[in-house]
Design a protein around this motif. Structure first.
Motif, PDB file in Angstrom:
ATOM      1  N   PRO A 142       0.728  -1.186   0.009  1.00 46.42           N
ATOM      2  CA  PRO A 142       0.077   0.151   0.072  1.00 46.42           C
ATOM      3  C   PRO A 142       0.750   1.341   0.096  1.00 46.42           C
ATOM      4  N   LEU A 143       0.519   2.351  -0.783  1.00 50.44           N
ATOM      5  CA  LEU A 143       1.063   3.415  -0.643  1.00 50.44           C
ATOM      6  C   LEU A 143       0.895   4.323   0.581  1.00 50.44           C
ATOM      7  N   SER A 144       1.917   4.968   1.145  1.00 43.32           N
ATOM      8  CA  SER A 144       1.521   5.763   2.319  1.00 43.32           C
ATOM      9  C   SER A 144       0.764   6.910   2.175  1.00 43.32           C
ATOM     10  N   ALA A 145       0.040   7.242   3.234  1.00 39.77           N
ATOM     11  CA  ALA A 145      -1.100   8.442   3.157  1.00 39.77           C
ATOM     12  C   ALA A 145      -0.095   9.670   2.619  1.00 39.77           C
TER      13      ALA A 145
ATOM     14  N   SER B  15      14.711  17.080  18.475  1.00 41.36           N
ATOM     15  CA  SER B  15      15.726  16.824  19.333  1.00 41.36           C
ATOM     16  C   SER B  15      16.199  15.008  18.930  1.00 41.36           C
ATOM     17  N   SER B  16      15.195  14.535  18.222  1.00 46.47           N
ATOM     18  CA  SER B  16      15.636  13.187  17.831  1.00 46.47           C
ATOM     19  C   SER B  16      14.573  12.794  16.685  1.00 46.47           C
ATOM     20  N   VAL B  17      15.143  11.980  15.883  1.00 48.31           N
ATOM     21  CA  VAL B  17      14.248  11.407  14.649  1.00 48.31           C
ATOM     22  C   VAL B  17      14.507   9.719  15.011  1.00 48.31           C
ATOM     23  N   ALA B  18      13.416   9.078  14.100  1.00 44.78           N
ATOM     24  CA  ALA B  18      13.480   7.594  14.170  1.00 44.78           C
ATOM     25  C   ALA B  18      13.786   7.181  12.731  1.00 44.78           C
ATOM     26  N   THR B  19      14.201   5.771  12.660  1.00 42.52           N
ATOM     27  CA  THR B  19      14.111   5.231  11.405  1.00 42.52           C
ATOM     28  C   THR B  19      12.747   5.211  10.787  1.00 42.52           C
ATOM     29  N   GLY B  20      12.611   5.614   9.350  1.00 39.78           N
ATOM     30  CA  GLY B  20      11.086   5.414   9.006  1.00 39.78           C
ATOM     31  C   GLY B  20      10.445   6.706   8.985  1.00 39.78           C
ATOM     32  N   LEU B 149      13.000  20.233   2.444  1.00 36.77           N
ATOM     33  CA  LEU B 149      12.906  19.285   1.559  1.00 36.77           C
ATOM     34  C   LEU B 149      12.455  18.068   2.461  1.00 36.77           C
ATOM     35  N   TRP B 150      11.466  17.001   2.256  1.00 41.96           N
ATOM     36  CA  TRP B 150      11.256  16.191   3.103  1.00 41.96           C
ATOM     37  C   TRP B 150      12.036  14.995   2.804  1.00 41.96           C
ATOM     38  N   PHE B 151      12.369  14.343   3.842  1.00 45.99           N
ATOM     39  CA  PHE B 151      13.203  13.143   3.638  1.00 45.99           C
ATOM     40  C   PHE B 151      12.760  11.926   4.736  1.00 45.99           C
ATOM     41  N   ARG B 152      12.849  10.821   4.192  1.00 42.59           N
ATOM     42  CA  ARG B 152      12.378   9.491   5.216  1.00 42.59           C
ATOM     43  C   ARG B 152      13.743   9.217   5.925  1.00 42.59           C
ATOM     44  N   VAL B 153      13.857   9.084   7.033  1.00 39.94           N
ATOM     45  CA  VAL B 153      14.955   8.899   7.751  1.00 39.94           C
ATOM     46  C   VAL B 153      15.485   7.245   7.418  1.00 39.94           C
ATOM     47  N   PRO B 154      16.670   7.177   6.985  1.00 41.33           N
ATOM     48  CA  PRO B 154      16.870   5.679   6.408  1.00 41.33           C
ATOM     49  C   PRO B 154      17.413   4.671   7.429  1.00 41.33           C
ATOM     50  N   GLU B 155      17.316   3.686   7.144  1.00 41.48           N
ATOM     51  CA  GLU B 155      18.084   2.504   7.742  1.00 41.48           C
ATOM     52  C   GLU B 155      19.555   2.695   7.272  1.00 41.48           C
ATOM     53  N   ILE B 156      20.578   2.265   8.417  1.00 42.10           N
ATOM     54  CA  ILE B 156      21.666   2.500   8.187  1.00 42.10           C
ATOM     55  C   ILE B 156      22.570   1.186   8.071  1.00 42.10           C
ATOM     56  N   ILE B 157      23.279   1.079   7.124  1.00 42.54           N
ATOM     57  CA  ILE B 157      24.145  -0.369   7.081  1.00 42.54           C
ATOM     58  C   ILE B 157      25.709   0.012   7.144  1.00 42.54           C
ATOM     59  N   ARG B 158      26.347  -0.659   7.946  1.00 39.20           N
ATOM     60  CA  ARG B 158      27.792  -0.402   8.143  1.00 39.20           C
ATOM     61  C   ARG B 158      28.496  -1.402   7.585  1.00 39.20           C
ATOM     62  N   ILE B 159      29.672  -0.747   6.750  1.00 45.77           N
ATOM     63  CA  ILE B 159      30.488  -1.633   6.057  1.00 45.77           C
ATOM     64  C   ILE B 159      31.845  -1.309   6.569  1.00 45.77           C
ATOM     65  N   ASP B 160      32.415  -2.411   7.459  1.00 44.77           N
ATOM     66  CA  ASP B 160      33.679  -2.382   8.110  1.00 44.77           C
ATOM     67  C   ASP B 160      34.659  -2.773   7.265  1.00 44.77           C
ATOM     68  N   LEU B 161      35.776  -2.153   6.819  1.00 49.53           N
ATOM     69  CA  LEU B 161      37.003  -2.540   5.898  1.00 49.53           C
ATOM     70  C   LEU B 161      38.200  -2.825   6.871  1.00 49.53           C
ATOM     71  N   GLN B 162      38.739  -4.050   6.963  1.00 46.29           N
ATOM     72  CA  GLN B 162      39.819  -4.524   7.545  1.00 46.29           C
ATOM     73  C   GLN B 162      40.863  -4.931   6.736  1.00 46.29           C
ATOM     74  N   TYR B 189      16.977   3.188  -0.732  1.00 47.87           N
ATOM     75  CA  TYR B 189      16.298   3.869   0.350  1.00 47.87           C
ATOM     76  C   TYR B 189      17.303   3.829   1.576  1.00 47.87           C
ATOM     77  N   LYS B 190      18.421   3.344   1.792  1.00 55.43           N
ATOM     78  CA  LYS B 190      19.167   3.261   2.838  1.00 55.43           C
ATOM     79  C   LYS B 190      20.592   4.135   3.036  1.00 55.43           C
ATOM     80  N   ALA B 191      21.147   4.101   3.893  1.00 60.78           N
ATOM     81  CA  ALA B 191      22.367   4.900   4.167  1.00 60.78           C
ATOM     82  C   ALA B 191      23.579   3.839   4.171  1.00 60.78           C
ATOM     83  N   VAL B 192      24.663   4.237   3.876  1.00 59.44           N
ATOM     84  CA  VAL B 192      26.009   3.128   3.831  1.00 59.44           C
ATOM     85  C   VAL B 192      27.158   4.161   4.685  1.00 59.44           C
ATOM     86  N   GLU B 193      27.419   3.537   5.762  1.00 57.90           N
ATOM     87  CA  GLU B 193      28.551   4.085   6.662  1.00 57.90           C
ATOM     88  C   GLU B 193      29.869   3.220   6.306  1.00 57.90           C
TER      89      GLU B 193
END
Lengths: 167, 420
Positions: A142-145, B15-20, B149-162, B189-193
């Motif tokens: 479903p598309l978000s609101a 003060s804070s944001v949450a994923t999604g 502009l609006w953004f959806r707060v993305p999930e974040i993926i960590r890539i560790d280089l050893q 849709y995600k972020a990469v660190e």
């Protein structure tokens, strides 16, 4: 915005990037009618000849990946695409499509249920996609609101115009 | 919260944001390039009159530098006129180079900022600890009108280089390996660190390569925690205060991956997908008609330096052409000053104006049907650099130079193995 549309499906594979949707050599064109002449040219040179307004694009994962060019959404709007249904989208293309009022539906598995030429009926509220050639039904996410509000306003432009005038 | 979330929260006045969560953020700098005349059109279509804050807008004439057609010239003319009318002082005309390199050269990017450009490779700026993301024309027009502009707060993926990078292997090879393993849509849709000892030792140029290429795995943005190397790099460039955000202990990543680079060989992404990645040796000997060195991915001074090192005192293969595009005016000047330009020209290179050039198949180094190109740019989609039936291999600047030298795909390690 119509709640339900129907049209013929044009099916594409995975990772159809925006260079295939709209090749770089035409990026200096700015008039939507001109932009529409090259829709999907990098993936299917006969697309514009066969596609009719109201038809539907179906694709695998990551449709519209790559360049942020809005031409990729403009060209599909110019040919009158009824909806784009993909297993997933490149994020900038997805934003561009919604901003221009093109219904972009995410539907994992859709590629397995649809062949080019099948007639599809798509309900944007329920997310139900019915393949009239096979009788099968599959449900899109479903598309978000937030997104439905943009689509039902005819895209982001009328919305921003309204907000801007009010402020 | 993650540092990226802290940047978004601050820009959204929260003060804070949450994923999604969807947040409306103030944009510190909005960039438009010359492919996106639609931005100006959308601005007026939406009733725009005055740009919200012209000091926070920058215009780049980089994709068609200089114009090759009357249409391109007309589009650029409209951009100049819009900039002058709207008092946009940051008009980066055709002499300046690719937007992403110009932004860092001029010190316009700094840690903690929100940067939005009509260019997918805006992820590059995670290398300095900024939130950089690409959008289309109409999204950018809304920033011109509202500053937000609006953004959806993305999930974040960590890539560790050893591990330790072997000689002849570069950041480009590392990120190609990562994309090859994870896939071209892994981070949509995600972020990469990027973290780990390999990153800590990388130069800013090489960090920019990692972050730039996250676009090719679908990422919305990327991040490398600013450190002493970052601050030293920015010290003589950035002329304003900034706040470095730091991820809170215990932040829960959406996914974490570790790659050991110690045994990595030079990599190539073969046609026609950036995740179609193998060791370069798999394709060794395949004839190459064009070697392309440049762009926001692989056209920095250090990239030209490695090519000059491989080609010094030699001649490129007679059946191959080497097109070199310095990423920016500053890179070009450095290449002249350090003698790389002379070395490369004597070896047979063709230089073109700093900018995007043939990377996106518009001009300055297009490919014919059936030709093979090795490029230090980012993409090998069908038709990306010209004809649909041209074959594009994406690799490091060293792999580009080695291909030019021998006229075929060549492991560059042999020319660099004796380093340190």
């Amino acid at each position: 915005m119509q709640t339900e549309i129907s049209g013929r499906a044009f099916v594409f594979g995975i990772n159809i990037d925006t260079d295939q949707i709209y090749p770089g050599r035409y990026l200096d064109l700015t008039d939507p009618a001109d932009v529409g002449r090259h829709a999907m040219e990098g993936a299917d040179e006969s697309f514009v000849k066969n596609f009719q307004a109201g038809d539907i694009i179906v694709a695998g994962t990551n449709f519209g990946c790559g360049s942020s060019r809005e031409h990729a959404a403009v060209t599909l709007k110019a040919v009158g695409v009824g909806a784009v249904i993909a297993e997933s989208f490149g994020r900038i293309f997805f934003r561009n499509a919604i901003n221009l009022g093109i219904p972009a539906l995410i539907c994992p598995g859709i590629s397995r249920y649809v062949h080019t030429g099948d007639k599809l009926a798509v309900n944007f509220e329920s997310g139900e996609i019915r393949n009239e050639a096979t009788g099968q039904t599959i449900k899109a996410q479903p598309l978000s609101a937030y997104i439905m509000n943009i689509l039902s306003s005819g895209g982001i432009k009328p919305l921003i115009r309204q907000q801007y005038q009010q402020s | 919260m993650h540092a990226i979330e802290k940047i978004l929260a601050k820009a959204a006045g929260k003060s804070s944001v949450a994923t999604g969560e969807i947040v409306n953020c103030k944009v510190d700098l909005a960039g438009i390039n010359d492919l996106y005349l639609q931005t100006i059109r959308s601005f007026y279509e939406m009733g725009g009159n005055k740009v919200h804050d012209p000091k926070k807008v920058i215009v780049f004439l980089d994709h068609y530098a200089p114009a090759s057609t009357i249409q391109q010239a007309d589009n650029q003319k409209q951009f100049r006129e819009f900039s002058w009318q709207q008092n946009i002082e940051y008009l980066m005309d055709i002499d300046q180079g690719v937007c992403h390199q110009v932004l860092v050269d001029k010190g316009l990017v700094f840690p903690g900022m929100v940067l939005v450009v009509t260019d997918s490779h805006t992820t590059t700026h995670g290398a300095v600890g900024a939130f950089g993301t690409g959008v289309g024309a109409t999204d950018l027009a809304t920033i011109l009108m509202t500053g937000q502009l609006w953004f959806r707060v993305p999930e974040i993926i960590r890539i560790d280089l050893q591990g330790k990078i072997p000689p002849g292997v570069f950041a480009k090879d590392i990120i190609l390996r990562v994309i090859g393993e994870l896939g071209a849509d892994y981070a949509v849709y995600k972020a990469v660190e990027f973290t780990g000892p390999v990153v800590a030792d990388l130069s800013m140029s090489e960090r920019m390569v990692l972050c730039n290429m996250t676009t090719e795995m679908g990422a919305k943005t990327s991040y490398i925690q600013p450190d002493a190397i970052t601050q030293e790099y920015l010290a003589n460039k950035v002329n304003q205060d900034y706040e470095i955000m730091t991820t809170s202990p215990g932040y829960h990543y959406h996914a974490e991956h570790t790659f050991d680079v110690s045994t990595l060989k030079p990599q190539l992404a073969a046609p026609h997908s950036v995740d179609n990645v193998d060791d370069i040796t798999k394709y060794a000997g395949r004839p190459v008609q064009q070697a392309f060195l440049g762009t926001c991915t692989g056209g920095r001074t250090s990239d030209l330096a490695v090519a000059a090192k491989i080609l010094k005192g030699k001649q490129i293969h007679p059946h191959t052409r080497l097109v070199v595009v310095p990423a920016s005016k500053q890179v070009f000047l450095e290449a002249i000053e350090k003698g790389y330009m002379e070395t490369l020209i004597k070896a047979g290179a063709t230089f073109v104006t700093p900018g995007c050039a043939a990377c996106l198949g518009t001009h300055q180094g297009m490919l014919a049907s059936g030709e093979t190109c090795v490029t230090s740019s980012s993409r090998n989609f069908p038709g990306r650099m010209g004809h649909n039936r041209a074959e594009i291999f994406v690799g490091s600047p060293a792999s580009v130079a080695a291909a030019a030298l021998n006229g075929c795909i060549t492991d560059p390690t042999q020319y660099l193995a004796k380093e340190d």
